[in-house]
Design an enzyme around this catalytic site. Structure first.
Site, PDB file in Angstrom:
ATOM      1  N   GLU A  50      62.256  80.463  90.715  1.00 49.29           N
ATOM      2  CA  GLU A  50      61.461  80.605  92.077  1.00 49.29           C
ATOM      3  C   GLU A  50      61.361  79.270  92.967  1.00 49.29           C
ATOM      4  O   GLU A  50      61.337  78.790  93.893  1.00 49.29           O
ATOM      5  CB  GLU A  50      61.157  81.910  93.205  1.00 49.29           C
ATOM      6  CG  GLU A  50      62.116  82.604  92.509  1.00 49.29           C
ATOM      7  CD  GLU A  50      61.839  83.813  91.793  1.00 49.29           C
ATOM      8  OE1 GLU A  50      60.997  83.263  90.726  1.00 49.29           O
ATOM      9  OE2 GLU A  50      62.723  84.603  91.569  1.00 49.29           O
ATOM     10  N   PHE A 112      57.091  99.258  93.968  1.00 49.31           N
ATOM     11  CA  PHE A 112      57.131  98.441  92.753  1.00 49.31           C
ATOM     12  C   PHE A 112      57.775  96.757  92.928  1.00 49.31           C
ATOM     13  O   PHE A 112      58.174  97.067  94.413  1.00 49.31           O
ATOM     14  CB  PHE A 112      58.943  99.419  92.545  1.00 49.31           C
ATOM     15  CG  PHE A 112      59.446  98.391  90.879  1.00 49.31           C
ATOM     16  CD1 PHE A 112      58.525  98.067  90.393  1.00 49.31           C
ATOM     17  CD2 PHE A 112      60.226  97.820  91.432  1.00 49.31           C
ATOM     18  CE1 PHE A 112      59.095  96.810  89.126  1.00 49.31           C
ATOM     19  CE2 PHE A 112      61.048  96.665  89.988  1.00 49.31           C
ATOM     20  CZ  PHE A 112      60.092  96.782  89.034  1.00 49.31           C
ATOM     21  N   GLN A 113      57.166  95.600  92.983  1.00 51.06           N
ATOM     22  CA  GLN A 113      57.240  94.697  92.701  1.00 51.06           C
ATOM     23  C   GLN A 113      57.101  94.412  94.809  1.00 51.06           C
ATOM     24  O   GLN A 113      57.980  93.905  95.127  1.00 51.06           O
ATOM     25  CB  GLN A 113      58.925  94.648  92.902  1.00 51.06           C
ATOM     26  CG  GLN A 113      59.259  94.184  91.511  1.00 51.06           C
ATOM     27  CD  GLN A 113      60.170  93.661  90.742  1.00 51.06           C
ATOM     28  OE1 GLN A 113      61.434  93.396  91.512  1.00 51.06           O
ATOM     29  NE2 GLN A 113      60.083  92.978  89.730  1.00 51.06           N
ATOM     30  N   LYS A 162      65.017  95.735 102.078  1.00 56.07           N
ATOM     31  CA  LYS A 162      65.948  96.057 101.671  1.00 56.07           C
ATOM     32  C   LYS A 162      66.639  97.698 102.473  1.00 56.07           C
ATOM     33  O   LYS A 162      68.126  97.032 102.755  1.00 56.07           O
ATOM     34  CB  LYS A 162      65.703  96.953 100.214  1.00 56.07           C
ATOM     35  CG  LYS A 162      66.509  97.197  99.034  1.00 56.07           C
ATOM     36  CD  LYS A 162      66.847  97.855  97.842  1.00 56.07           C
ATOM     37  CE  LYS A 162      68.340  97.663  97.089  1.00 56.07           C
ATOM     38  NZ  LYS A 162      67.778  98.219  96.051  1.00 56.07           N
ATOM     39  N   MET A 477      47.204  60.229  85.919  1.00 57.79           N
ATOM     40  CA  MET A 477      46.189  60.092  87.474  1.00 57.79           C
ATOM     41  C   MET A 477      44.530  60.327  87.214  1.00 57.79           C
ATOM     42  O   MET A 477      43.689  60.219  87.489  1.00 57.79           O
ATOM     43  CB  MET A 477      46.487  60.728  88.491  1.00 57.79           C
ATOM     44  CG  MET A 477      46.678  60.627  89.437  1.00 57.79           C
ATOM     45  SD  MET A 477      46.544  58.500  90.029  1.00 57.79           S
ATOM     46  CE  MET A 477      47.349  58.726  91.322  1.00 57.79           C
TER      47      MET A 477
HETATM   48  C1  LIG Z   1      48.652  61.024  93.565  1.00 56.15           C
HETATM   49  C2  LIG Z   1      48.854  60.710  95.647  1.00 56.15           C
HETATM   50  C3  LIG Z   1      48.348  59.524  96.280  1.00 56.15           C
HETATM   51  C4  LIG Z   1      48.896  59.604  97.325  1.00 56.15           C
HETATM   52  N1  LIG Z   1      48.365  57.657  97.880  1.00 56.15           N
HETATM   53  C5  LIG Z   1      48.297  57.710  98.948  1.00 56.15           C
HETATM   54  C6  LIG Z   1      48.551  56.573  99.130  1.00 56.15           C
HETATM   55  O1  LIG Z   1      47.789  55.870  99.156  1.00 56.15           O
HETATM   56  N2  LIG Z   1      48.480  56.252 100.852  1.00 56.15           N
HETATM   57  C7  LIG Z   1      49.172  56.832 101.899  1.00 56.15           C
HETATM   58  O2  LIG Z   1      49.896  56.430 102.340  1.00 56.15           O
HETATM   59  N3  LIG Z   1      49.304  58.556 101.140  1.00 56.15           N
HETATM   60  C8  LIG Z   1      49.242  58.456  99.493  1.00 56.15           C
HETATM   61  N4  LIG Z   1      49.607  59.698  99.603  1.00 56.15           N
HETATM   62  C9  LIG Z   1      49.968  61.002 100.003  1.00 56.15           C
HETATM   63  C10 LIG Z   1      49.106  61.628 101.414  1.00 56.15           C
HETATM   64  O3  LIG Z   1      48.244  63.020 100.840  1.00 56.15           O
HETATM   65  C11 LIG Z   1      49.668  62.186 102.512  1.00 56.15           C
HETATM   66  O4  LIG Z   1      50.844  63.000 102.166  1.00 56.15           O
HETATM   67  C12 LIG Z   1      50.246  61.392 103.772  1.00 56.15           C
HETATM   68  O5  LIG Z   1      49.639  59.925 103.463  1.00 56.15           O
HETATM   69  C13 LIG Z   1      50.928  61.462 104.768  1.00 56.15           C
HETATM   70  O6  LIG Z   1      51.738  60.936 105.343  1.00 56.15           O
HETATM   71  P1  LIG Z   1      52.575  60.716 107.339  1.00 56.15           P
HETATM   72  O7  LIG Z   1      50.692  60.314 107.902  1.00 56.15           O
HETATM   73  O8  LIG Z   1      52.918  59.993 106.976  1.00 56.15           O
HETATM   74  O9  LIG Z   1      52.294  61.918 107.764  1.00 56.15           O
HETATM   75  P2  LIG Z   1      53.851  63.433 107.215  1.00 56.15           P
HETATM   76  O10 LIG Z   1      52.906  64.222 106.329  1.00 56.15           O
HETATM   77  O11 LIG Z   1      54.628  62.724 106.720  1.00 56.15           O
HETATM   78  O12 LIG Z   1      53.307  64.237 108.694  1.00 56.15           O
HETATM   79  C14 LIG Z   1      54.314  63.478 109.756  1.00 56.15           C
HETATM   80  C15 LIG Z   1      53.345  63.143 110.967  1.00 56.15           C
HETATM   81  O13 LIG Z   1      54.818  62.947 111.968  1.00 56.15           O
HETATM   82  C16 LIG Z   1      54.654  64.293 112.850  1.00 56.15           C
HETATM   83  N5  LIG Z   1      55.773  63.781 113.574  1.00 56.15           N
HETATM   84  C17 LIG Z   1      56.577  64.740 112.848  1.00 56.15           C
HETATM   85  N6  LIG Z   1      58.426  65.227 113.551  1.00 56.15           N
HETATM   86  C18 LIG Z   1      58.245  63.993 114.308  1.00 56.15           C
HETATM   87  C19 LIG Z   1      58.475  63.484 115.859  1.00 56.15           C
HETATM   88  N7  LIG Z   1      60.689  64.106 115.644  1.00 56.15           N
HETATM   89  N8  LIG Z   1      58.354  62.992 115.941  1.00 56.15           N
HETATM   90  C20 LIG Z   1      56.806  62.529 116.340  1.00 56.15           C
HETATM   91  N9  LIG Z   1      56.490  62.817 115.740  1.00 56.15           N
HETATM   92  C21 LIG Z   1      56.807  63.613 114.393  1.00 56.15           C
HETATM   93  C22 LIG Z   1      54.238  65.178 112.426  1.00 56.15           C
HETATM   94  O14 LIG Z   1      53.454  66.176 113.326  1.00 56.15           O
HETATM   95  C23 LIG Z   1      52.963  64.381 111.641  1.00 56.15           C
HETATM   96  O15 LIG Z   1      51.838  64.274 112.094  1.00 56.15           O
HETATM   97  C24 LIG Z   1      49.357  60.655  98.125  1.00 56.15           C
HETATM   98  C25 LIG Z   1      49.571  61.266  97.638  1.00 56.15           C
HETATM   99  C26 LIG Z   1      49.060  61.827  96.118  1.00 56.15           C
HETATM  100  C27 LIG Z   1      49.284  62.990  95.895  1.00 56.15           C
HETATM  101  C1  LIG Z   2      50.815  71.471  90.027  1.00 53.68           C
HETATM  102  C2  LIG Z   2      49.377  70.416  90.347  1.00 53.68           C
HETATM  103  N1  LIG Z   2      48.492  70.527  89.405  1.00 53.68           N
HETATM  104  C3  LIG Z   2      47.950  69.707  88.852  1.00 53.68           C
HETATM  105  C4  LIG Z   2      47.750  68.432  90.061  1.00 53.68           C
HETATM  106  C5  LIG Z   2      46.487  67.386  89.382  1.00 53.68           C
HETATM  107  N2  LIG Z   2      47.004  66.436  89.546  1.00 53.68           N
HETATM  108  C6  LIG Z   2      47.357  65.105  89.927  1.00 53.68           C
HETATM  109  S1  LIG Z   2      48.308  64.046  89.065  1.00 53.68           S
HETATM  110  C7  LIG Z   2      47.851  64.757  87.454  1.00 53.68           C
HETATM  111  C8  LIG Z   2      48.887  64.037  86.299  1.00 53.68           C
HETATM  112  C9  LIG Z   2      49.603  63.807  86.104  1.00 53.68           C
HETATM  113  O1  LIG Z   2      50.189  63.569  85.423  1.00 53.68           O
HETATM  114  P1  LIG Z   2      51.985  62.634  84.547  1.00 53.68           P
HETATM  115  O2  LIG Z   2      53.263  63.785  85.055  1.00 53.68           O
HETATM  116  O3  LIG Z   2      52.105  62.776  83.015  1.00 53.68           O
HETATM  117  O4  LIG Z   2      52.445  61.720  85.265  1.00 53.68           O
HETATM  118  P2  LIG Z   2      51.049  60.088  85.674  1.00 53.68           P
HETATM  119  O5  LIG Z   2      49.849  60.283  86.029  1.00 53.68           O
HETATM  120  O6  LIG Z   2      50.947  59.788  83.574  1.00 53.68           O
HETATM  121  O7  LIG Z   2      52.156  59.317  85.560  1.00 53.68           O
HETATM  122  C10 LIG Z   2      47.269  65.536  88.031  1.00 53.68           C
HETATM  123  C11 LIG Z   2      46.643  67.247  86.498  1.00 53.68           C
HETATM  124  C12 LIG Z   2      48.536  68.678  90.101  1.00 53.68           C
HETATM  125  N3  LIG Z   2      49.079  67.015  91.873  1.00 53.68           N
HETATM  126  N4  LIG Z   2      50.063  69.543  90.738  1.00 53.68           N
END
Ligand SMILES: Cc1cc2nc3c(=O)[nH]c(=O)nc-3n(C[C@H](O)[C@H](O)[C@H](O)COP(=O)(O)OP(=O)(O)OC[C@H]3O[C@@H](n4cnc5c(N)ncnc54)[C@H](O)[C@@H]3O)c2cc1C
Ligand SMILES: Cc1ncc(C[n+]2csc(CCOP(=O)(O)OP(=O)(O)O)c2C)c(N)n1
Ligand SMILES: [Mg+2]
Lengths: 564, 163
Positions: A50, A112-113, A162, A477
């Protein structure tokens, strides 16, 4: 004529224009599955979990802009879907998720479930509904689609006991619903827009910072018009990539923790920040105390609660991005004032200076495959025109840095929740929406194993995905943080007993390839892309010691990046 | 600062848990929360008392407004308003304390609504600080049980929270 709840369910989805639904059957939804079986307008995709169903619907929604639809059974079916629902919630993706529920008279009986689906999903949905009477079913479904797709989009759960699916009533699917408690705003306040324009035109060091909102609001075109009219620099968040053409001179790259040096320096030094559909996430701002110290800030967002949540802004504009941007373009065109040419020219000179640091450089002479090299080659081989989904980790950051997206809805990743396991099922949803497109999933050996079972779904529906596994043999990471901040104590960040991915892919009936020499990268990618009718799993053995640069360390400001 | 926020919401099962869940998930504090249906049975009215800086209160009202079941809300504290809370206090009332307790209760305009040979139950209505003051005026050893309704509020004058 009276229809059963299950028939009403199917007819409502048909009337709503749903053509595809992702799910997994079980006892509580058997009447619904029977009704789905007896029609042929809606295609049902059977995933292997799922979580996969919700991510696939999510990938479909992100790539098309239409809501993704999911159906799962009660109890474990619903709880398995929660990760996917939360993922969509954090990135504001419109999903409608139907969960089966035990019959009304058994609710609360530890039947159940049985699980409290409404209670469990409440904190990670935009809204949820429990259907208590078959006569409310059609209207509730209409409301669910309305709430999920309007305003700030998000997932909506509809929990259906259901017995409701067996009871009968007259069917009528409403054309429209209105809800007195829910009235999203569309147009921005004219006075505020005028104030914003004044600030924008007076700016000497302006910066346009845009996010996922521009993509969600289908405003890439108006953003481009505005930015080009002004000749101001543009940066995108991870969620906003593709909203402005990455190959355009005015684009300075992604900002934030792993953004470019030029984007972050320009943020830090700007005097007017124009934030559009972005939510000042902590990965973007770095240390909030040090964020944009000299800037006046304009913020356009449809959700008032995004405004002044993390950073106090000077000119808030609540409204739909596309409307607001169009209004801005019109006003600027009609205004006699023009940006200060000399100041903007000087600002660009400074930005080019930062850009010349070439912050994304990496070692091209290594004996080991550099992940950056794989992504650069992928960009070249696919002419920059593929749909790219990713998982979470270093590979995600490299994909964001090295694949230059010129169009919106091409870059599909989990930013807010950062859900490993997202990439493969999301790619399925994209491929189903665009059967002839090149759909690539960039992943890591850690992430891919979180939803690997979906390779079986890909076989069943003949989805010719191209999987680029950047196999560094570690949770890269995590390993990077341990190297930087835990003196190299690599607790649990190495993967032992990795499967043979080539054989694994083959056992699911796909093509597997392993590539371990830098010289073979491009030819392998070409070979894989030429295979149009089969899924190809490319296992690239990459340098395990490679890190993502540049980086804002925890507590750092945007001007304090670690460069390589 | 302390704020009293009144909310009109759809009278649906689960509406209360959406508000309570919002406060716990986002770490806002709730001092008191009361809820009851209004004269229009499809709506219920909730009054909650919370504390926070201006920024936090701004986020709280925005987040509350964002809940799909919330129809309308008003921060009572933004204008002149009346705040009331009801309290029932059961106190030990024996010997000469009976007279003394009656006098204190009168001073605070309380009413003695139940009497036994050993106890009084006093009903008192007023703003929260008046109820606090009443409890402080009593000998702590005499208090057997106290129950407070939580705060309700209404704006003064023309200002009103209605559809
Ligand atoms: C490993 C990892 C590293 C990351 N590193 C970075 C990084 O270096 N840099 C980075 O930028 N992010 C990074 N992120 C992502 C970060 O965590 C956020 O998800 C991201 O920065 C949010 O993007 P955003 O501000 O565009 O918001 P979004 O989550 O895209 O939110 C959208 C915004 O727009 C608004 N909105 C939606 N629809 C409309 C509309 N029609 N009109 C007006 N407003 C609207 C919403 O209300 C909201 O405030 C990383 C994520 C991970 C997992
Ligand atoms: C479901 C989940 N569990 C744990 C994490 C924490 N986490 C972020 S990046 C990462 C490593 C990912 O490893 P891999 O897919 O091999 O990517 P790499 O960083 O090596 O490119 C982990 C464990 C996560 N983001 N999501
Ligand atoms: Mg890895």
């Amino acid at each position: 004529m009276e229809l059963t709840g299950a028939e009403i369910f199917v007819r409502s989805l048909q009337d709503e224009g749903v053509d595809i639904i992702f799910g997994y059957p079980g006892g509580a939804v058997l009447h619904i599955y029977d009704a789905l079986y007896r029609q042929d307008k809606i295609q049902h995709i059977l995933t292997r979990h799922e979580q996969g169903a919700t991510h696939a619907a999510d990938g479909y929604a992100r790539s098309t802009g239409r809501p993704g639809v999911v159906i799962v059974t009660s109890g474990p079916g619903a709880t398995n879907a929660v990760t996917g629902i939360a993922t969509a919630y954090m990135d504001s993706i419109p999903l409608v998720v139907f969960t089966g529920q035990v019959p009304t008279h058994l609710i609360g009986n530890d039947a159940f479930q049985e699980a409290d689906n409404i209670g469990i999903t409440r904190p990670c949905v935009k809204h949820n509904f429990l259907v208590k009477d078959v006569r409310d079913l059609a209207e509730t479904i209409k409301k669910a689609f309305y709430v999920a797709t309007t305003g700030r989009p998000g997932p909506v759960v509809v929990d259906i006991p259901k017995d409701i699916t067996a009871e009968k009533t007259e069917f009528h699917y409403p054309d429209k619903v209105s809800m007195r408690s829910y009235n999203p705003v569309h147009v921005g306040h004219a006075g505020q827009i005028k104030r914003a324009i004044k600030l924008m035109l007076d700016a000497r060091r302006p910066m346009i910072y845009t996010g996922g909102g521009v993509i969600l609001g289908n405003a890439a075109g108006s953003l481009t018009s505005l930015a080009q009219l002004l000749d101001y620099p543009v940066t995108n968040t991870l969620m906003g990539l593709g909203a402005y053409p990455a190959t355009d001179r005015q684009f300075v790259g992604m900002l934030g923790m792993h953004g470019t040096y030029e984007a972050n320096m320009a943020m830090h030094h700007c005097d007017v920040l124009i934030a559009i559909g972005a939510r000042f996430d902590d990965r973007v701002t770095g240390n909030i105390e040090k964020f944009c110290p000299n800037a006046k800030i304009v913020h356009v967002d449809i959700d008032p609660s995004s405004i002044s949540k993390n950073v106090k802004v000077d000119v808030p504009i609540v409204g739909c991005v596309d409307n607001v941007l169009k209004a801005m373009v019109k006003l600027i065109k009609g205004s006699k004032q023009r940006p200060d040419e000399a100041a903007i020219k000087e600002w660009w000179r400074q930005i080019e200076d930062w850009r010349s640091k070439d912050c994304l450089k990496y070692d091209h002479d290594s004996e080991l495959i550099k992940p950056q090299h794989v992504l650069e080659s992928l960009y070249k081989v696919t002419n920059g025109d593929a749909f790219v989904t990713s998982d979470v980790g270093q590979h995600q950051m490299w994909a964001a840095q090295f694949y230059k997206f010129d169009k919106p809805r091409r870059w599909i990743n989990s930013g807010g929740l950062g859900t490993m396991g997202f990439g493969l099922p999301a790619a399925m949803g994209v491929q189903l929406a665009y059967p002839d497109a090149t759909v690539v999933c960039v992943t890591g050996e850690g992430s891919i194993q979180m939803c690997i079972q979906e390779l079986s779904t890909c076989k069943q529906y003949a989805l010719p995905l191209k999987i680029v596994n950047l196999n560094n043999g570690c949770l890269g990471m995590v390993r990077q943080w341990q190297e930087f901040f835990y003196q190299g104590r690599y607790a649990m960040s190495y993967m032992e007993s990795l499967p043979d991915f080539v054989k694994l892919a083959e056992s699911y009936g796909h093509v597997g390839m392993q590539i371990d020499k830098p010289g073979d990268v491009e030819s392998a990618l070409k070979e894989a892309m030429a295979i149009k009718d089969q899924l190809v799993f490319m296992d690239f053995i990459t340098d395990p010691a490679e890190n993502v640069y540049p980086m804002i360390p925890a507590g750092g400001g945007q001007n304090e990046m670690i460069l390589i | 600062m302390r704020h009293i926020i009144s909310i009109l919401m759809e009278n649906e099962a689960g509406a209360l848990s959406r508000v309570a869940g919002l406060f716990s998930a986002r770490g806002y504090n709730i001092e008191s929360l009361t809820v009851a249906p209004t004269e229009d049975p499809s709506l219920s009215r909730m009054t909650l008392v919370t504390r926070g800086t201006d920024e936090i209160i701004e986020q709280i009202t925005k987040q509350l407004n964002k809940l799909v079941d919330v129809v309308k809300l008003m921060d009572m504290t933004e204008g002149p308003h009346i705040e009331r809370e009801m309290m029932l206090a059961k106190v030990r009332a024996e010997g000469d304390m009976r007279e003394e307790l009656k006098r204190v209760s009168d001073i605070f305009r309380g009413r003695i609504i139940d009497v036994t040979d050993k106890t009084y139950t006093i009903e008192l209505t007023g703003a929260g600080d008046k109820l606090d003051a009443f409890l402080q005026a009593l000998d702590q050893g005499l208090i057997i049980e106290v129950v407070r309704s939580g705060v309700s509020g209404i704006a003064r004058g023309e200002r009103a929270l209605r559809l």
